[in-house]
Structure formats: C-alpha cells, structure tokens
Motif scaffolding. Structure first.
Motif, PDB file in Angstrom:
ATOM      1  N   SER A 383      10.719  -7.231  -4.982  1.00 55.43           N
ATOM      2  CA  SER A 383      11.442  -6.911  -3.366  1.00 55.43           C
ATOM      3  C   SER A 383      12.405  -6.002  -3.667  1.00 55.43           C
ATOM      4  CB  SER A 383      11.591  -7.468  -2.715  1.00 55.43           C
ATOM      5  OG  SER A 383      12.715  -8.157  -3.059  1.00 55.43           O
ATOM      6  N   ALA A 393       5.635  -6.149  -2.585  1.00 56.09           N
ATOM      7  CA  ALA A 393       4.616  -6.544  -3.317  1.00 56.09           C
ATOM      8  C   ALA A 393       4.644  -8.271  -4.442  1.00 56.09           C
ATOM      9  CB  ALA A 393       4.903  -5.398  -4.137  1.00 56.09           C
ATOM     10  N   GLN A 394       3.784  -8.355  -3.893  1.00 58.62           N
ATOM     11  CA  GLN A 394       3.739  -9.729  -4.773  1.00 58.62           C
ATOM     12  C   GLN A 394       2.307  -9.826  -5.621  1.00 58.62           C
ATOM     13  OE1 GLN A 394       4.487 -10.180  -0.935  1.00 58.62           O
ATOM     14  NE2 GLN A 394       5.936  -9.691  -1.610  1.00 58.62           N
ATOM     15  N   GLN A 419      -0.397  -8.481  -1.838  1.00 63.95           N
ATOM     16  CA  GLN A 419       0.096  -8.000  -0.555  1.00 63.95           C
ATOM     17  C   GLN A 419       1.079  -6.533  -1.031  1.00 63.95           C
ATOM     18  OE1 GLN A 419       0.595 -12.214   0.574  1.00 63.95           O
ATOM     19  NE2 GLN A 419       0.491 -10.937   2.200  1.00 63.95           N
ATOM     20  N   ALA A 420       1.143  -5.873  -0.103  1.00 69.73           N
ATOM     21  CA  ALA A 420       2.417  -5.013  -0.473  1.00 69.73           C
ATOM     22  C   ALA A 420       2.564  -4.640   1.047  1.00 69.73           C
ATOM     23  CB  ALA A 420       1.876  -3.482  -1.030  1.00 69.73           C
TER      24      ALA A 420
END
Length: 747
Positions: A383, A393-394, A419-420
């Motif tokens: 992050s 982003a994860q 995720q982003a």
C-alpha cells in the motif's frame, strides 16, 4: 578537584548566554591564567549540558565551578563598563528537549457504583391491514468488578413472540495495563489469514482504548536545534498542524499528527530575532504497524457459536487461538497466530514493513494439519497512501488442504483472492478511484469485477458517479450517480439514480438529522421509474428518548412505522429515563434543584428532574469529560460549587457527580402595590435601616440577604417611594408575595 580561595581572582559579573540574562550578579573566577570558571548553577539555570570533567570545588566560595572552555564551541567577552560577561554557545551545548505533538496524558478512570440499565428499541409497523412489532432489548449491570450485558431481539412480537438472544458477556477492563478480560459471547481476533468467528468462552486481550492518550501506532517525528528560545511551526503536507515554543538547544517533536499515510513534514524554527531555519523530512505511517516495543495480543478459547442471530444456543466444537503482534521498530512489526480445533491445528507468521517514499509491505504464510493432511496459505500486500495518490493491493493463495477455524466440513479454502485499488486527486475538487477484485473459489462462487468512481465538488455540493462491471456475470454492469447538496448545519438534499440490466431507479430526498440535544428531524423522499414510492418521516428527541413516525406509499400500498428508542437506569436507588446508551453515561445530582441545565463537554445534555437528578448520555469512556451546571437556572437564594468537574468513566458504566447546594441566607420576595401591580423592574429595595440596596427583577421579585423580622421593606423607583412592614417570616411559602405597599409620590 578542591581549590583553595587564596590565589584566585574573583569578579561579580552579569551573566548572559546567547543574549539571554541568567544572573545579574554571579561570582566568576579566574583560577588559572586566562581560564574563566563559572558556577555550576549557571549550567542548571541556562539548561547547559554539564561538561564530562568533574567540577572544581572552591572552598573559599563554597561552590562547584566549571571552566568555560570545557563547553565545546563556547566563546565569551567581558564588557568592563557594564560589568557583564556575554557567553555564546552552540545549540548542541544545551540539554535535549522532547515535545509531544499530541499533548496527551494518562487518565485514571473511576470505578462505578453498582447500577442497572435497560436499553429498548421498538418499531410498530402497519401495512396492508397487517401489523407487527419488532424490538431490541439490552440489559446491563455494572459495578466496580465489571459489566454484564445481554441482548435480545424479536422480529414480530405480536404474531409470534420469539426472542432471539444475541450477545451475553461479562467484561472487566484493566486500564493500567491496557487489557481486558471477557467471559461469554465474543468474536475472534482479526488476522490477515484467519476467519472471524462467533464463540462463547474466555478472552484476554489488549485494549489500548482504556488509555486514549496512548498511541500504539508510530506517528512521525522531526528534530532540530535552536540557539535561543524559539517558536516552532510544523506543517504536514503544507497544512499547519502544530505551533509551540521550544527552549534553546536540540529538541525533537514526537507524535506529529498526520492524516495521510505518506507525505512531507516541514518545520519552521523562528528565534527571538526573527531568524528562521526550515527543516523538511518525509514520513510514512500505517495502521498496520505498532510502535517499537508495543505488543498487541489476544488469547481466547471456547466453543464456536453457529447461526448467530438465528438460533439462541447452538454451540459446537471447542477451539483455542492466540494472536500476537509486536513492534520491533517503528517501521517493522512481526505477527503470529496459532489456532486449534478438534482434529485441526493451524499456525502462521507474518510481517509488516514500511519504507519511506516507497510504501508499506506486508506478507506471511500459514500452515495447517488436519488428521495428517497438510495445507498451506500465502499472503502478501502493498500500500502507498499520499494526500493526492493512493494504491493498495492484496493477494492470498491457499492449497486445497488448508484448514482454519470457522471453515465447515464441506467448505474448502479459497484458491485465490486478489484485490487492487487506486485513487488519484485532481486538485482540491475531484477524486478518481478504480478497483479490481478476483476470487477463485473451491466451494464459493467465482468473482471477477472492476469498479470505478468519480467524486467532484460542485460549489457546496458533491457529485459522485460510480459503477461496477462483472467479467463473469450475465448481467455485467451497475451504475449509480448521486448529487448531495448541504442546505444547512443538519439539512441536506440528495438526488440519486441507479441503473442495471434488471432495474432503474431515480429519487429525490431532503433530510434533516436530529441534533445532539433535544430537537426534531425529518426526511422526505420520492422515487420513480421502476420503483415508484413516496416516503416521509418525522423524528423527535428529548432528554428521555427518541421517537419517530415514518410513512410510505407505493406499489405495495400504504405503510406506517412508529419508532421509540430510549433507556431506563437504576442507580443509587433512583430510577431515571434517558436516550439510548451506547457507551458510558453520567448521573448528576443537585438536591432540590429542578430544571438546572447540565453541560457535558460544552453541550447541554440534560436538565435536573423534580428531585434534582439528571442523566447525561454519551460520555466518552476513559476520556476526560467536563461536567458543569448552568447557574442561571438556580434559585437566587441558592449557591452551588460551579467549578467544572472532570469525569473519567469506565466503559458502559455510570459516573456519579454530586453537587451540594447551600442557601446564601436570605429570602426571595414578590412586591406588589395596592392596585395589585408588581413593583417595576429596576426599583431599589432596602430593609430596615440597612444601607444595602437590592434591585427588583421581573414580576416584582427581589432577593434580600440577612433579613431580620420584624422588617420594614422600602422600595423606590422614579416618582415613587413605598414601604411595607413584615411582622414575621411567611410560613411554608417559598416565594411570598409581600404587599400591598404604601406608596407616595416623590416630586
């Protein structure tokens, strides 16, 4: 070293250090040719660092001395005409100063006396000839040992009287160690890879909220030095956040308040002569980090609760878990979690690391073992958060055999979760954001979607346009638009619309929220296109509770909803009503004083009842809450200690504040003339031969001090002079009417 006073040369001089006067007469010694020695007291008064060498004790003077040349970089000059010595030293010669940008202090909460509260929230609904009653009840018992609460909810108490129990728990906080112990229903700790589950059992965990002045996450700091007392102004991302004086010497400002995750701190140091120095430093902050040496933990064990909110007492399977996080430095935090369920063990390690001008990195892994079958999980994240730009982003991946608490037997861990999100500000008036979500499930539905939004400030209003697009669904898109326009302090107007392949709606709404104290609110809304409906609502709030009526008319006919929300409290054998109590509250007693407004944190929160009690809601637990009375509502013959009280309550408990009123020793009289008219406001009154005069207020009221009976009351105003004789005090009359007065004209 000990020096005898015979060979020394002594001068009484005025001492100035960097232009600041420290002493008007100080014995300055020349113990060696060309070397001046000053008393050790000068170092303490001027906040100068003591030299590394031992002091020289002069027996003839009886003082300890240090040589001036022991101060690195020091220079001096002696003005013989004024008998003064001017010493110039660098900023590094002064003692170090540490300042706190937050200025917080530790608080000490007061353990409460035993008491009870009962929150209630009921809604009566009428539609199509059918009526229903839903409600939520929360009962609580508090004492110095802790707080016991339980909650029940019912969706239709008329047609089917079924209450569903939500949470029942007892907790005891330990503010000094910032921890809490919970027995009963609770939810498991949050972890990067673990599921949050409901359970009944025991929980011991950190609770930093018990010391609001303590900041567990690292805040940025900045250091500098000043050769003279100076004023320091601190700017965060070009916004002024702090201004305070500093003493001469090196200093550091810790815990500078910041909002964004990354940015720049600029410090301007201005000395007494107006000279400035500017120091600039970048910073990075993340809520995922802990300060160096700070630990955050949760230890919990119990039985899992199934169908929470649907079934009352469905528990199954024992579990235990331990979650521990510790700040290794202000930029590195390590974390670990271990959990076990019958037949399954899972453990994981992770880390969060912040790099200035880069961002915050996080990652870790977990492994499980279920009846000899292993499983693995990996996760990573990045992050970067700035005032005008943000990105996060994860990613999480799990093998088919990975198990964790809360994963039921037929369920399998998600294969991939990605995720982003990215956001960008265009000046001060618009923000753009976009996101991507992908979930590859094994027993869950796959998801792939794009999201986007635009926020634009239009004069006083805000326009938001957002949309979603599914890469897998047969109905791929959804679009929404909203324009919000503030019309006042608590009133807004909003126009909104939504569109998808299955429906289209558009609506207009004007609403006014209820104030913090007594007052009204309302809402008017109209919808059309696929959902045609008109709605109106009116809300009212007083010190005893909140009430409302909502009505709607649409395709399903006409509906009406009645709302009631409040609380009942029992404390010190006194029963009181109040608004809904979410957090801590206070009970104020002013014996025999009715209708006295009570201010909490400068807001009127309640008025005393006929017995002199007032219940004030919404005290902030473990914080310093100011409580004071409005003396304008007190009887004129009553005095009360009106000093502001600072109250620090425990969580979900009551703080008791008692004011002791006292009579000032006099009487309130109402004076009337022979024709029954009140003596006019502003008339001056004297009693007997006492020269003290009292001014008549509205309706002929006047308060006189130290009245002796029998008494002759004299009243005078322009053109009139009256008197009346009172033989004895009026019996059982709080405010006696005195009259008629015998008056005569004054020319």
């Amino acid at each position: 070293m000990l020096v005898e006073g015979a060979a020394m040369k002594e001068s009484l001089l005025t001492v100035r250090v960097n232009g600041i006067l420290l002493s008007e007469s100080e014995p300055i010694l020349e113990l060696e040719p060309g070397r001046l020695f000053v008393p050790a007291s000068i170092f303490r008064t001027g906040r100068l660092r003591l030299p590394a060498e031992s002091p020289t004790h002069v027996s003839g003077v009886g003082l300890d001395y240090f040589a001036l040349d022991a101060i690195v970089g020091a220079h001096y000059s002696i003005d013989e005409s004024t008998q003064a010595i001017d010493i110039t030293v660098p900023a590094s010669a002064f003692s170090y100063t540490t300042l706190d940008g937050l200025g917080n202090v530790r608080t000490r909460a007061t353990r409460p006396d035993p008491g009870l509260f009962l929150n209630h929230d009921f809604q009566m609904f009428y539609s199509g000839g059918r009526q229903s009653l839903s409600g939520l009840l929360e009962g609580g018992f508090f004492s110095r040992w802790g707080v016991l609460t339980t909650q029940f909810a019912g969706s239709d108490l008329i047609n089917s009287f079924v209450l569903r129990r939500l949470n029942t728990q007892f907790f005891h906080d330990f503010p000094q160690s910032m921890t809490t112990l919970t027995l009963g229903d609770s939810f498991s700790a949050v972890s990067p890879w673990a599921r949050t589950v409901a359970y009944a059992g025991v929980r011991y965990a950190s609770k930093f909220a018990t010391q609001p002045g303590f900041v567990p996450t690292p805040l940025p700091g900045i250091a500098g030095q000043a050769s003279q007392p100076s004023m320091v102004d601190v700017y965060v991302d070009n916004v002024k956040r702090l201004s305070q004086p500093v003493a001469a010497g090196p200093f550091a400002i810790q815990n500078v308040p910041v909002i964004s995750g990354q940015g720049e701190i600029r410090m301007v140091v201005t000395d007494l002569l107006g000279r400035q120095q500017v120091i600039t430093e970048s910073y990075i902050r993340s809520s995922q980090l802990l300060r160096a040496g700070v630990s955050d933990f949760t230890y919990e064990a119990g039985t899992l609760r199934l169908l929470y909110g649907i079934k009352n007492n469905q528990y199954r399977s024992f579990f235990a878990a331990a979650t521990y996080r510790r700040g290794i430095s202000d930029t590195l935090t390590l974390e670990g979690r271990a959990e076990t369920q019958l037949g399954t063990e899972t453990a994981g390690l992770g880390a969060v690391y912040a790099i200035r001008s880069v961002g915050t990195l996080s990652g870790g892994m977990a492994a499980s073992m279920e009846r000899g079958r292993p499983g693995q999980l990996l996760y990573a994240g990045y992050s970067r958060s700035q005032q005008s730009f943000g990105f996060a982003a994860q990613m999480q991946m799990a093998s088919p055999g990975f198990r964790q608490v809360g994963l039921r037997e037929p369920q399998k861990a998600t294969r991939l979760l990605l995720q982003a999100q990215v956001s960008k500000s265009a000046g001060d008036h618009s923000t753009f954001a976009a996101g991507y979500l992908r979930r590859d499930g094994r027993t869950e539905q796959d998801v792939q979607a794009l999201t986007g939004s635009v926020n634009v400030r239009l004069y006083r209003g805000f326009l938001t346009v957002g949309g979603t697009y599914s890469l897998l669904s047969a109905r791929p898109y959804g679009l929404s638009v909203a324009l919000v326009m503030p019309l006042g302090e608590r009133t807004i107007a909003m126009a909104s619309g939504e569109s998808s392949p299955g429906s289209r709606t558009a609506s207009m709404e004007v609403s006014r929220s209820i104030p913090l104290g007594p007052g009204i609110g309302y809402r008017v809304r109209t919808s059309n296109l696929d959902d045609r409906k008109q709605e109106a609502a009116f809300y009212y709030q007083n010190y005893a509770g909140s009430y409302g009526v909502e009505g709607g008319q649409g395709g399903c006919g006409t509906s009406v909803r009645l709302l009631e929300r409040g609380s009942v409290v029992l404390l010190h054998r006194h029963l009181m009503v109040s608004r809904w109590l979410n957090d801590s509250f206070g009970v104020v007693e002013v014996p025999n004083a009715k209708g006295v407004p009570v201010y909490v944190n400068n807001q009127v929160m309640a008025k005393t009842d006929r017995w002199g009690f007032a219940l004030v809601p919404w005290l902030v637990a473990y914080n310093r809450n100011s409580v004071r009375l409005d003396d304008a509502a007190l009887p004129v013959d009553m005095t009360v200690d009106l000093e502001e009280r600072m109250v620090v309550p425990m969580a979900r408990s009551a703080a008791f504040v008692r004011y002791q009123p006292a009579s000032v020793g006099g009487a309130t009289l109402v004076l009337e003339t022979r024709v029954g008219e009140a003596v006019p406001q502003g008339a001056m009154v004297t009693v007997n031969t006492n020269p003290a005069a009292y001014e008549v207020e509205l309706r002929g009221e006047v308060f006189v001090i130290d009245i002796d009976y029998p008494a002759v009351v004299h009243a005078a105003w322009p053109g009139r002079k009256c008197d009346v004789r009172i033989a004895q005090p009026p019996a059982n009359t709080p405010v006696p009417k005195i009259g008629p007065l015998t008056c005569k004209e004054i020319k």
